[in-house]
Structures are given as C-alpha cells and as structure tokens.
Design a protein around this motif. Structure first.
Motif, PDB file in Angstrom:
ATOM      1  N   ASP A  82     -15.588   7.174   4.205  1.00  0.00           N
ATOM      2  CA  ASP A  82     -15.327   6.267   3.103  1.00  0.00           C
ATOM      3  C   ASP A  82     -13.872   6.223   2.701  1.00  0.00           C
ATOM      4  O   ASP A  82     -13.474   5.440   1.864  1.00  0.00           O
ATOM      5  N   CYS A  83     -13.021   7.092   3.258  1.00  0.00           N
ATOM      6  CA  CYS A  83     -11.610   7.019   2.936  1.00  0.00           C
ATOM      7  C   CYS A  83     -10.812   6.345   4.027  1.00  0.00           C
ATOM      8  O   CYS A  83      -9.604   6.210   3.915  1.00  0.00           O
ATOM      9  N   GLU A 118      -5.190  -1.173  -7.350  1.00  0.00           N
ATOM     10  CA  GLU A 118      -6.317  -0.300  -7.081  1.00  0.00           C
ATOM     11  C   GLU A 118      -5.825   1.093  -6.703  1.00  0.00           C
ATOM     12  O   GLU A 118      -4.804   1.232  -6.034  1.00  0.00           O
ATOM     13  N   GLU A 129       0.823  -1.209   0.000  1.00  0.00           N
ATOM     14  CA  GLU A 129       0.000   0.000   0.000  1.00  0.00           C
ATOM     15  C   GLU A 129       0.857   1.259   0.000  1.00  0.00           C
ATOM     16  O   GLU A 129       1.966   1.280   0.542  1.00  0.00           O
ATOM     17  N   ALA A 136      -6.159  11.026  -6.074  1.00  0.00           N
ATOM     18  CA  ALA A 136      -6.397  10.314  -4.816  1.00  0.00           C
ATOM     19  C   ALA A 136      -5.690  11.010  -3.657  1.00  0.00           C
ATOM     20  O   ALA A 136      -6.242  11.137  -2.562  1.00  0.00           O
ATOM     21  N   TRP A 173      -9.720   3.494   5.051  1.00  0.00           N
ATOM     22  CA  TRP A 173      -9.494   2.093   4.738  1.00  0.00           C
ATOM     23  C   TRP A 173      -8.186   1.625   5.330  1.00  0.00           C
ATOM     24  O   TRP A 173      -7.206   2.336   5.304  1.00  0.00           O
ATOM     25  N   VAL A 226     -13.185   2.901  -5.907  1.00  0.00           N
ATOM     26  CA  VAL A 226     -11.974   2.128  -6.135  1.00  0.00           C
ATOM     27  C   VAL A 226     -11.800   1.971  -7.641  1.00  0.00           C
ATOM     28  O   VAL A 226     -12.671   1.426  -8.311  1.00  0.00           O
ATOM     29  N   ILE A 281      -3.866   5.379  -0.655  1.00  0.00           N
ATOM     30  CA  ILE A 281      -4.331   6.013  -1.898  1.00  0.00           C
ATOM     31  C   ILE A 281      -4.160   5.077  -3.085  1.00  0.00           C
ATOM     32  O   ILE A 281      -4.833   5.242  -4.097  1.00  0.00           O
ATOM     33  N   ARG A 288      -7.445   4.799  -5.049  1.00  0.00           N
ATOM     34  CA  ARG A 288      -8.576   5.342  -4.315  1.00  0.00           C
ATOM     35  C   ARG A 288      -8.904   6.731  -4.852  1.00  0.00           C
ATOM     36  O   ARG A 288      -8.211   7.691  -4.586  1.00  0.00           O
ATOM     37  N   THR A 289      -9.938   6.831  -5.653  1.00  0.00           N
ATOM     38  CA  THR A 289     -10.296   8.108  -6.285  1.00  0.00           C
ATOM     39  C   THR A 289     -11.767   8.435  -6.056  1.00  0.00           C
ATOM     40  O   THR A 289     -12.484   8.820  -6.972  1.00  0.00           O
ATOM     41  N   THR A 332      -7.568  12.882  -0.263  1.00  0.00           N
ATOM     42  CA  THR A 332      -7.324  12.627   1.163  1.00  0.00           C
ATOM     43  C   THR A 332      -6.820  13.887   1.858  1.00  0.00           C
ATOM     44  O   THR A 332      -7.144  14.125   3.018  1.00  0.00           O
TER      45      THR A 332
END
Length: 212
Positions: A208-209, A161, A143, A187, A211, A167, A152, A163-164, A191
């Motif tokens: 929702d961000c 993937e 990550e 992304a 993760w 996914v 991100i 994160r924008t 954030t």
C-alpha cells in the motif's frame, strides 16, 4: 562584473495618475523630477517616464509582472484603494496564484505568488529537511519521496496530500508548521520501517505504500 537587478522604466502619458496608482499599492516614491518617477517597494524598483501623446502606451506585447509573497494581501490592498481588478486570483498549474490589475495608463499588471504569506506552512521546505527526501514531478504532482521509496507527500494545482497509512488531505492555509511537520515525519518513518523490514517495493507487490 555583476548584474545586480533589472530596473524597468515604463512610458506613461499621465505621470501623476500612474504614480498614484502604485502608491495605493503601497509603493513609495524614491526619486522624482519633472518627467520621471522611481518607485520602490521591498526589493522591487522601477521607473515611470512621461512621454509624448503620440507614443503608444502601453507598448504592444509588453508583459508587466511582480512576484509577491501574498496574493490575497495585494488583492485586499487593491480593493481597499479602489484599484481596478482586471481578473480575480486564479490558481496556476505551478500551484501559485495570479492576480491581474489594470493601471490608469492601460497596463495589465500581473501579480503572482502563493495564496498566503510565508507564515503559511512551507511543505517544500519541511519535506526537504527530512533525510534522503527528494523532490520530483510526477503526472501533475510535485512529489516528495524518500530515495528508493514511495512518495510521502505531494502537491498539485488542486490539493495537498500526505501519506500516513492512508492519504491525509492537508489544507496549507489552515495547517500549522508543527502539525505539517508531524505528518511528514510520520509518513517518512512509516516508509523507513517498511523498507527496513521488506526491502524496496514495486507497484506489482501490492504494497500500500508503493505509489507512483
């Protein structure tokens, strides 16, 4: 004192056949005498030495491997040259691929590297150019996270993937560097805006961000 590089020398019975095998893989002969051949390709250099018939070849337990920048390219060269493919390319948990070839002397030659040449967008290099982004390993994913925030982008053995907002699945073999950089920066900015407004979040926040 400095150790510059390893120069392995492999025992073989049929020096000519083994040399021809590596020449078909685009190695060239750097030096040759009656019982020895030095082969070179890019930064790889090694030798083959003719040994008596009573010497076991290949030696028990020997692992013989090259790191390359394009596994499919090596496969294509091997197939075009009639080289025996011991195992088709296999994806490893690290994300790299391995290809196993068989040499005339019986060595299993493992070729390891990415699925395409460096022209393929480099997710790691792009992600780590972003401010305050670090690389972490989390439950099978490699990550890329903004410090104090969620990931991100991430890559596993089976997918990539970004994160924008949702996914976005990315095919690195098809994506361009410019497109991938655009996704990563979007992304990262998302954030950054969120945490400037709401502060650091946690999974319990329902954000929702958040993760992990």
């Amino acid at each position: 004192m400095e150790f510059l590089r390893a120069l392995p020398v492999l025992p073989v019975h049929d020096l000519d056949a083994e040399t021809a095998f590596y020449e078909r893989l685009t190695f060239h002969v750097q030096h040759r005498d009656d019982d020895f051949v030095a082969l070179e390709r890019d930064r790889a250099l090694f030798g083959l030495r003719r040994v008596d018939a009573d010497v076991t070849v290949p030696p028990p337990g020997l692992s013989w491997q090259f790191e390359v920048d394009d596994v499919p390219g090596v496969l294509a060269a091997a197939l075009a040259a009639g080289v025996v493919v011991h195992e088709e390319p296999q994806r490893q948990p690290s994300g790299d691929w391995t290809l196993r070839l068989q040499t005339p002397a019986g060595y299993e030659l493992v070729v390891e590297g990415p699925a395409s040449s460096p022209a393929r967008p480099d997710l790691r290099a792009l992600a780590l150019t972003l401010p305050e982004v670090v690389e972490l390993q989390e439950e099978g994913w490699l990550e890329y996270r903004r410090v104090g925030g969620p990931w991100i982008a991430r890559i596993s053995a089976t997918g990539v993937e970004v994160r924008t907002g949702g996914v976005t699945a990315v095919d690195l073999a098809r994506s361009t560097s410019d497109h991938l950089e655009e996704l990563l920066r979007a992304a990262w900015r998302r954030t950054l805006r969120h945490h400037r407004t709401w502060g650091p979040c946690a999974p319990s926040d329902g954000c929702d961000c958040a993760w992990s």
